[in-house]
Design a protein around this motif. Structure first.
Motif, PDB file in Angstrom:
ATOM      1  N   THR A   1       0.810  -1.224   0.000  1.00 34.24           N
ATOM      2  CA  THR A   1       0.000   0.000   0.000  1.00 34.24           C
ATOM      3  C   THR A   1       0.846   1.278   0.000  1.00 34.24           C
ATOM      4  O   THR A   1       0.304   2.374   0.041  1.00 34.24           O
ATOM      5  N   GLY A   2       2.178   1.148  -0.040  1.00 26.34           N
ATOM      6  CA  GLY A   2       3.055   2.311   0.045  1.00 26.34           C
ATOM      7  C   GLY A   2       3.129   3.098  -1.254  1.00 26.34           C
ATOM      8  O   GLY A   2       2.901   2.558  -2.344  1.00 26.34           O
ATOM      9  N   ASP A   3       3.455   4.381  -1.131  1.00 25.54           N
ATOM     10  CA  ASP A   3       3.679   5.212  -2.314  1.00 25.54           C
ATOM     11  C   ASP A   3       4.970   4.800  -3.032  1.00 25.54           C
ATOM     12  O   ASP A   3       5.123   5.014  -4.228  1.00 25.54           O
ATOM     13  N   PHE A   4       5.887   4.235  -2.257  1.00 28.50           N
ATOM     14  CA  PHE A   4       7.138   3.730  -2.813  1.00 28.50           C
ATOM     15  C   PHE A   4       7.270   2.244  -2.477  1.00 28.50           C
ATOM     16  O   PHE A   4       6.849   1.802  -1.403  1.00 28.50           O
ATOM     17  N   ILE A   5       7.860   1.499  -3.387  1.00 25.85           N
ATOM     18  CA  ILE A   5       8.115   0.071  -3.182  1.00 25.85           C
ATOM     19  C   ILE A   5       9.623  -0.133  -3.187  1.00 25.85           C
ATOM     20  O   ILE A   5      10.312   0.307  -4.118  1.00 25.85           O
ATOM     21  N   LEU A   6      10.145  -0.780  -2.162  1.00 19.74           N
ATOM     22  CA  LEU A   6      11.564  -1.133  -2.141  1.00 19.74           C
ATOM     23  C   LEU A   6      11.713  -2.643  -2.274  1.00 19.74           C
ATOM     24  O   LEU A   6      11.249  -3.398  -1.414  1.00 19.74           O
ATOM     25  N   LEU A   7      12.334  -3.069  -3.370  1.00 21.35           N
ATOM     26  CA  LEU A   7      12.709  -4.473  -3.512  1.00 21.35           C
ATOM     27  C   LEU A   7      14.073  -4.633  -2.854  1.00 21.35           C
ATOM     28  O   LEU A   7      15.048  -4.000  -3.264  1.00 21.35           O
ATOM     29  N   LEU A   8      14.133  -5.474  -1.827  1.00 28.80           N
ATOM     30  CA  LEU A   8      15.349  -5.598  -1.022  1.00 28.80           C
ATOM     31  C   LEU A   8      15.706  -7.064  -0.821  1.00 28.80           C
ATOM     32  O   LEU A   8      14.857  -7.866  -0.422  1.00 28.80           O
ATOM     33  N   ASN A   9      16.950  -7.405  -1.089  1.00 24.71           N
ATOM     34  CA  ASN A   9      17.412  -8.769  -0.845  1.00 24.71           C
ATOM     35  C   ASN A   9      17.534  -9.036   0.654  1.00 24.71           C
ATOM     36  O   ASN A   9      17.873  -8.123   1.418  1.00 24.71           O
ATOM     37  N   PRO A  10      17.340 -10.281   1.074  1.00 26.22           N
ATOM     38  CA  PRO A  10      17.470 -10.599   2.499  1.00 26.22           C
ATOM     39  C   PRO A  10      18.913 -10.614   2.981  1.00 26.22           C
ATOM     40  O   PRO A  10      19.154 -10.555   4.189  1.00 26.22           O
ATOM     41  N   ASP A  11      19.872 -10.693   2.059  1.00 20.94           N
ATOM     42  CA  ASP A  11      21.280 -10.717   2.456  1.00 20.94           C
ATOM     43  C   ASP A  11      21.879  -9.311   2.387  1.00 20.94           C
ATOM     44  O   ASP A  11      22.962  -9.102   1.855  1.00 20.94           O
ATOM     45  N   THR A  12      21.142  -8.345   2.950  1.00 26.90           N
ATOM     46  CA  THR A  12      21.589  -6.950   2.955  1.00 26.90           C
ATOM     47  C   THR A  12      21.486  -6.366   4.360  1.00 26.90           C
ATOM     48  O   THR A  12      20.768  -6.881   5.219  1.00 26.90           O
ATOM     49  N   VAL A  13      22.202  -5.283   4.569  1.00 24.27           N
ATOM     50  CA  VAL A  13      22.098  -4.489   5.794  1.00 24.27           C
ATOM     51  C   VAL A  13      21.995  -3.032   5.353  1.00 24.27           C
ATOM     52  O   VAL A  13      22.827  -2.560   4.566  1.00 24.27           O
TER      53      VAL A  13
ATOM     54  N   LEU B   1      33.115  -1.909  -3.165  1.00 21.87           N
ATOM     55  CA  LEU B   1      31.998  -1.561  -4.035  1.00 21.87           C
ATOM     56  C   LEU B   1      31.634  -2.729  -4.946  1.00 21.87           C
ATOM     57  O   LEU B   1      32.507  -3.356  -5.561  1.00 21.87           O
ATOM     58  N   LEU B   2      30.348  -3.019  -5.043  1.00 20.73           N
ATOM     59  CA  LEU B   2      29.861  -4.006  -5.991  1.00 20.73           C
ATOM     60  C   LEU B   2      29.567  -3.297  -7.310  1.00 20.73           C
ATOM     61  O   LEU B   2      28.790  -2.334  -7.344  1.00 20.73           O
ATOM     62  N   PRO B   3      30.169  -3.748  -8.413  1.00 17.33           N
ATOM     63  CA  PRO B   3      30.011  -3.032  -9.691  1.00 17.33           C
ATOM     64  C   PRO B   3      28.583  -2.999 -10.195  1.00 17.33           C
ATOM     65  O   PRO B   3      28.214  -2.096 -10.953  1.00 17.33           O
ATOM     66  N   GLU B   4      27.742  -3.976  -9.793  1.00 17.10           N
ATOM     67  CA  GLU B   4      26.360  -3.971 -10.266  1.00 17.10           C
ATOM     68  C   GLU B   4      25.506  -2.902  -9.601  1.00 17.10           C
ATOM     69  O   GLU B   4      24.295  -2.816  -9.845  1.00 17.10           O
ATOM     70  N   SER B   5      26.108  -2.052  -8.776  1.00 22.74           N
ATOM     71  CA  SER B   5      25.391  -0.906  -8.221  1.00 22.74           C
ATOM     72  C   SER B   5      24.901   0.010  -9.336  1.00 22.74           C
ATOM     73  O   SER B   5      23.894   0.707  -9.192  1.00 22.74           O
ATOM     74  N   LYS B   6      25.619   0.035 -10.459  1.00 25.03           N
ATOM     75  CA  LYS B   6      25.229   0.838 -11.624  1.00 25.03           C
ATOM     76  C   LYS B   6      25.560   0.041 -12.880  1.00 25.03           C
ATOM     77  O   LYS B   6      26.675  -0.446 -13.047  1.00 25.03           O
ATOM     78  N   ARG B   7      24.585  -0.079 -13.760  1.00 25.30           N
ATOM     79  CA  ARG B   7      24.781  -0.886 -14.970  1.00 25.30           C
ATOM     80  C   ARG B   7      24.076  -0.254 -16.160  1.00 25.30           C
ATOM     81  O   ARG B   7      23.239   0.640 -16.003  1.00 25.30           O
ATOM     82  N   ALA B   8      24.423  -0.776 -17.332  1.00 28.14           N
ATOM     83  CA  ALA B   8      23.760  -0.372 -18.567  1.00 28.14           C
ATOM     84  C   ALA B   8      22.992  -1.566 -19.125  1.00 28.14           C
ATOM     85  O   ALA B   8      23.191  -2.707 -18.703  1.00 28.14           O
ATOM     86  N   PHE B   9      22.105  -1.302 -20.065  1.00 29.33           N
ATOM     87  CA  PHE B   9      21.344  -2.385 -20.685  1.00 29.33           C
ATOM     88  C   PHE B   9      22.280  -3.332 -21.438  1.00 29.33           C
ATOM     89  O   PHE B   9      23.215  -2.881 -22.102  1.00 29.33           O
ATOM     90  N   PRO B  10      22.043  -4.629 -21.349  1.00 34.22           N
ATOM     91  CA  PRO B  10      22.906  -5.593 -22.050  1.00 34.22           C
ATOM     92  C   PRO B  10      22.579  -5.680 -23.534  1.00 34.22           C
ATOM     93  O   PRO B  10      22.020  -6.667 -24.021  1.00 34.22           O
TER      94      PRO B  10
ATOM     95  N   ILE C   1      24.717   0.418   1.422  1.00 42.21           N
ATOM     96  CA  ILE C   1      24.214  -0.792   2.068  1.00 42.21           C
ATOM     97  C   ILE C   1      25.263  -1.892   1.925  1.00 42.21           C
ATOM     98  O   ILE C   1      26.135  -1.835   1.056  1.00 42.21           O
ATOM     99  N   ILE C   2      25.181  -2.893   2.793  1.00 44.89           N
ATOM    100  CA  ILE C   2      25.980  -4.110   2.638  1.00 44.89           C
ATOM    101  C   ILE C   2      25.128  -5.120   1.891  1.00 44.89           C
ATOM    102  O   ILE C   2      23.952  -5.320   2.213  1.00 44.89           O
ATOM    103  N   HIS C   3      25.712  -5.747   0.898  1.00 41.76           N
ATOM    104  CA  HIS C   3      25.020  -6.820   0.163  1.00 41.76           C
ATOM    105  C   HIS C   3      25.945  -8.025   0.100  1.00 41.76           C
ATOM    106  O   HIS C   3      26.944  -8.011  -0.632  1.00 41.76           O
ATOM    107  N   TYR C   4      25.607  -9.062   0.885  1.00 42.35           N
ATOM    108  CA  TYR C   4      26.386 -10.304   0.838  1.00 42.35           C
ATOM    109  C   TYR C   4      26.001 -11.048  -0.432  1.00 42.35           C
ATOM    110  O   TYR C   4      25.209 -11.981  -0.422  1.00 42.35           O
ATOM    111  N   LYS C   5      26.565 -10.597  -1.527  1.00 47.90           N
ATOM    112  CA  LYS C   5      26.146 -11.027  -2.854  1.00 47.90           C
ATOM    113  C   LYS C   5      26.058 -12.537  -2.989  1.00 47.90           C
ATOM    114  O   LYS C   5      26.993 -13.257  -2.709  1.00 47.90           O
ATOM    115  N   GLY C   6      24.884 -13.002  -3.443  1.00 51.09           N
ATOM    116  CA  GLY C   6      24.716 -14.411  -3.765  1.00 51.09           C
ATOM    117  C   GLY C   6      24.115 -15.250  -2.665  1.00 51.09           C
ATOM    118  O   GLY C   6      23.699 -16.377  -2.904  1.00 51.09           O
TER     119      GLY C   6
END
Length: 526
Positions: A79-91, A124-133, A224-229
């Protein structure tokens, strides 16, 4: 409702618990709801959420429909005005949500927002910013040219190598690990494409947002911390395989298939090749040590048989085929089974367990050999000398492997890991007691105080001095107490020492777990 936080979880209970603690702190003062969709976890995740976080809306699936489908379940109920998709392996930091809402409010052209993501070592995780493949971008990524020219905006366009990671920038693709989206934008673009089971859905959604006339922003003001994978348990080769598959779906959906048919054929070949490598890698990782042991035993007995035959009966003597084809393979099988049941093939393998298993198998084979009819007892000496050599050489090989840094073998001769703990005095004593059984694997050098006013016993210095503390005290591991540090302090400190190649672990609130990149350990197990 200002914000709906959507977390899809699958068998990552301890990471999810740490994530939810940080999310709860970040949602203070904000009209926020938290929705967790569990894809049929079998590690107690659901009971943990229900018990420890009763305000969280838990959606339990009886199967695993995939990441996209699970996200859509929660988005539909949000019901929020904003939606955050967040991985569970993050802080997330305590002010993460407030900063993101402010940014989106100040940038009405923003359809979605991504942030600076750091891995479990603070880098830094490089996928923080990407371009279309696009086909050319994907080709440079697959061929490895992007890795050879990491700062190139042409060869490394996929990770936007020419874009400053410390500056806010308009980007094309945001990561599904943290994707802050306007709800009204999703109403225009539609929900996530469920033909993407696990990866690629963020690329597809980012593309739809841009096509709808909005911009995607990378905002490094939030970290944020993202324990990637961890949320997918993926390995490097599986990550590549899923990348290829997602690329196929994306290009088929958004590009002219006829024009790019040759390129799609190349991608398919890459998928098949990577799948074969993944299968071979899985087999090798599971059976490498038993196969190596079997080869070693065979070679040892071949040498001992030839040597003893020549010594006892003269040059050129060959033992009967029954001895070399039946009895020696029997010894190999008994040895492997014995090592297995002694725990010698648990990863990482411990040389003592291997020695114990071989000792038992050697004794068992000698007893069995003594009970055989005299016509089958060709050479007790070969069995005795061969088993003695195997019992010494294989554990010695394990020790050498451990000393050379093999991750599959414990190094029993390794020096204790010099460790400093960032925590309060009260938590320091608790953590020291819990690590007491670690023996020589961990040597506590002292405590790092949170502030300069902390001058208690065993304090090496305060958090602002952590780089100097690591250098002077030869620290190899840092343990952060999640109870005593804010997420902002923790993330800032991790980023500060990210170039020092330190093993970083976090001890979450109220338990004896240590969470690090790609692993969760109980303190007494270290």
């Amino acid at each position: 409702m200002d914000l709906s936080v959507v977390i899809v979880s699958y068998n990552v209970r301890h990471f999810l618990e740490q994530c939810l603690r940080s999310v709860m702190k970040a949602s203070v003062g904000i009209s926020c709801e938290i929705l967790v969709v569990d894809n049929n976890s079998a590690d107690g995740s659901c009971s943990m959420v229900s018990t420890a976080f009763p305000s969280v809306k838990l959606i339990r699936n009886s199967g695993n429909p995939g990441f996209s489908a699970a996200c859509n379940q929660a988005i539909t109920a949000a019901t929020g005005d904003f939606i955050l998709l967040l991985n569970p392996d993050t802080v997330v930091e305590e002010d993460t949500f407030r900063k993101c809402i402010t940014f989106m409010t100040d940038h009405p052209d923003a359809g979605a927002l991504g942030v600076r993501m750091l891995n479990g070592s603070g880098r830094l995780l490089p996928e923080s910013k990407r371009a279309f493949p696009t086909p050319s971008t994907a080709f440079f990524r697959i061929s490895g040219l992007s890795a050879l020219f990491p700062r190139s905006g042409y060869f490394n366009r996929y990770y936007m190598g020419d874009t400053d990671s410390s500056s806010t920038a308009e980007v094309e693709v945001l990561s599904g690990a943290f994707m802050f989206i306007r709800k009204k934008v999703l109403e225009q673009t539609g929900l996530l494409d469920e033909s993407y089971f696990m990866y690629g859905e963020d690329i597809d959604l980012s593309y739809k947002i841009v096509k709808a006339g909005y911009k995607n922003y990378y905002y490094p003001g939030v970290k944020i911390i993202h324990y990637k994978g961890e949320s997918a348990g993926k390995t490097g080769i599986n990550s590549t395989l899923h990348f290829y598959k997602a690329m196929l779906v994306f290009i088929k959906s958004h590009f002219d298939n006829r024009k790019y048919r040759p390129f799609l054929a190349v991608i398919r070949l890459a998928v098949y090749f990577t799948a074969i490598l993944a299968l071979l890698g899985k087999i090798a990782s599971r059976y490498f040590l038993p196969i190596l042991d079997a080869i070693c035993i065979f070679l040892v007995f071949s040498v001992v048989t030839r040597f003893w035959g020549s010594y006892r009966f003269g040059n050129g003597y060959n033992y009967p085929v029954l001895f070399t084809v039946i009895l020696i393979p029997f010894f190999i099988i008994v040895s492997l089974v014995s090592v297995y049941f002694s725990g010698g093939y648990r990863v990482p393998s411990h040389p003592f367990r291997v020695f114990r298993g071989l000792l038992v198998s050697s004794a068992a084979v000698l007893v069995i050999y003594a009970l055989l009819p005299s016509g089958l007892r060709f050479s007790r000496a070969v069995i005795l000398f061969g088993s003695m050599a195997v019992t010494v050489l294989i554990p010695a090989g394990r020790i050498i492997g451990g000393m050379l840094g093999s991750g599959s073998v414990v190094n029993p001769l390794a020096k204790a890991i010099r460790t400093a703990i960032v925590c309060s005095d009260e938590d320091f004593r608790k953590l020291c007691n819990l690590t007491g059984s670690a023996g020589r694997r961990m040597e506590i050098a002292g405590r790092v105080g949170i502030t300069g006013e902390d001058l208690g016993k065993d304090v090496l210095g305060d958090l602002s001095q952590i780089r100097e503390i690591i250098r002077v005290n030869r620290i190899a591991r840092i343990i952060y107490s999640g109870k005593d540090l804010t997420a902002s302090q923790l993330i800032a400190s991790m980023q500060d020492i990210s170039d020092m190649h330190i093993d970083i672990r976090i001890s979450p609130d109220g338990d004896n777990l240590l969470i690090g990149s790609r692993n969760v350990h109980r303190l007494e197990e270290l």
